[in-house]
Motif scaffolding. Structure first.
Motif, mmCIF file in Angstrom:
data_model
loop_
_atom_site.group_PDB
_atom_site.id
_atom_site.type_symbol
_atom_site.label_atom_id
_atom_site.label_comp_id
_atom_site.label_asym_id
_atom_site.label_seq_id
_atom_site.Cartn_x
_atom_site.Cartn_y
_atom_site.Cartn_z
ATOM 1 N N ALA A 149 0.334 2.155 1.025
ATOM 2 C CA ALA A 149 1.055 4.114 0.323
ATOM 3 C C ALA A 149 1.837 4.505 1.398
ATOM 4 O O ALA A 149 1.106 4.887 2.436
ATOM 5 C CB ALA A 149 0.440 4.003 -0.505
ATOM 6 N N ARG A 184 4.143 1.382 -1.804
ATOM 7 C CA ARG A 184 4.154 2.479 -3.315
ATOM 8 C C ARG A 184 4.576 3.866 -2.003
ATOM 9 O O ARG A 184 4.159 3.756 -1.010
ATOM 10 C CB ARG A 184 3.087 3.507 -3.967
ATOM 11 N N THR A 186 3.494 8.046 -2.399
ATOM 12 C CA THR A 186 3.165 8.653 -3.066
ATOM 13 C C THR A 186 3.493 9.621 -3.603
ATOM 14 O O THR A 186 3.197 11.278 -4.247
ATOM 15 C CB THR A 186 1.452 8.947 -2.635
ATOM 16 N N THR A 192 -1.947 10.573 -0.744
ATOM 17 C CA THR A 192 -1.807 9.548 0.604
ATOM 18 C C THR A 192 -3.530 9.525 -0.033
ATOM 19 O O THR A 192 -3.772 8.704 -0.221
ATOM 20 C CB THR A 192 -0.815 9.000 1.177
ATOM 21 N N GLY A 204 -3.282 3.509 3.814
ATOM 22 C CA GLY A 204 -1.515 4.321 3.629
ATOM 23 C C GLY A 204 -1.716 6.146 4.691
ATOM 24 O O GLY A 204 -2.257 5.860 5.841
#
Length: 297
Positions: A149, A184, A186, A192, A204
């Protein structure tokens, strides 16, 4: 008769000058009645920052002797565009969004925040304490097994700096082209952190100062995390004014920020205080943005 004519002429001139002065005064008053607008990037979720921004708004309104409006934007790019289209007079940017805004509209950095007395922070890559990952080398070697992330795509520590590191190590090009199980964005640092804490992702990228503030405020449980990578020092987030801002207003803004000691305002930015900043402080971020093709050289 001649004296009377001169007297009448004097009265006419006096009235005309008074009217002109009155109009100018009214115009200046009108200008000063327009709010001084400030856009703020969402370093945390918008709701978490509201009270602190209300306090900041009150302090700056008093210092400028003019209504000040502070608005937290839902994403980083919105603040850049607001400055670009003259919708705001000042902005709290991330270092990356600042160099983009400076490139687009000539925004000028004047203030930044201090963390434990220094205007620096880092990008972290964090993971859950129960994760098998103990270093970035572990993450890279087994990237296909892990969900990763980033924060906001325009974040310096949540996207730009870690993405360059992972790109240099051959596992990341973009959200759609990478060697991870999934990637991804966030949208914010706290999102995160919570995604890692709740094991929704395996690792992340996050701002070190915001991470520490989230731990200290108990919004996340620091005992559940491991930091597996730390970037070199990054110069802290700037407060930048519109290119047309006059020197008197800039000096008042600097004085106001340098005097802030309200813990709630400081905590919203993970800061211990504020200090002056200049455009030159962000040259390393500018070079990173050029490397990634975000701005032109």
């Amino acid at each position: 008769m001649k004296k009377k004519t001169l007297y009448v002429l004097f009265l006419v001139i006096t009235l005309v000058l008074s009217a002109c002065g009155s109009n100018a005064s009214d115009e200046n008053k009108k200008d000063n009645e327009e709010p001084f607008t400030i856009g703020v990037i969402p370093v945390q979720t918008v709701g978490e920052m509201e009270t602190a921004m209300d306090k900041l708004q009150s302090i700056l309104t008093k210092e400028l002797n003019r209504e000040v409006s502070v608005e937290v934007y839902p994403d980083y790019n919105g603040v850049v565009e607001a400055m670009n289209y003259n919708k705001i007079d000042m902005a709290y940017f991330g270092p990356l969004t600042y160099v983009v805004a400076h490139d687009k509209s000539g925004a000028k950095a004047i203030i930044t925040q201090l963390i434990d007395g220094e205007p620096f922070y880092h990008s972290y890559i964090i993971t859950h304490k129960d994760s098998p990952l103990n270093s970035i080398e572990d993450l890279v070697a087994n990237s296909k097994e892990f969900d990763f992330a980033f924060g906001d795509i325009n974040s310096t520590s949540g996207s730009l700096i870690p993405s360059i590191e992972l790109k240099d190590r051959g596992v990341f090009e973009s959200e759609d082209e990478h060697q991870f199980k999934s990637v991804r964005f966030t949208g914010s640092h706290d999102a995160t952190a919570l995604a890692v804490q709740n094991q929704l992702v395996d690792a992340g990228a996050i701002d070190s100062a915001i991470y520490n503030q989230l731990v200290e405020s108990k919004k996340i449980d620091g005992s559940l995390f491991k930091t597996i990578w730390e970037s070199e020092k990054l110069f802290q987030y700037p407060w930048a004014v519109h290119k047309d801002t006059d020197d008197e207003t800039i000096q008042k803004l600097k004085s106001a920020f340098l005097a802030i000691d309200d813990e709630e305002i400081l905590a919203a930015f993970g800061a211990s205080g504020f200090t002056e900043a200049t455009d030159a402080d962000y040259e390393s971020i500018r070079q990173a943005a050029i490397k990634q093709g975000i701005i032109n050289e």
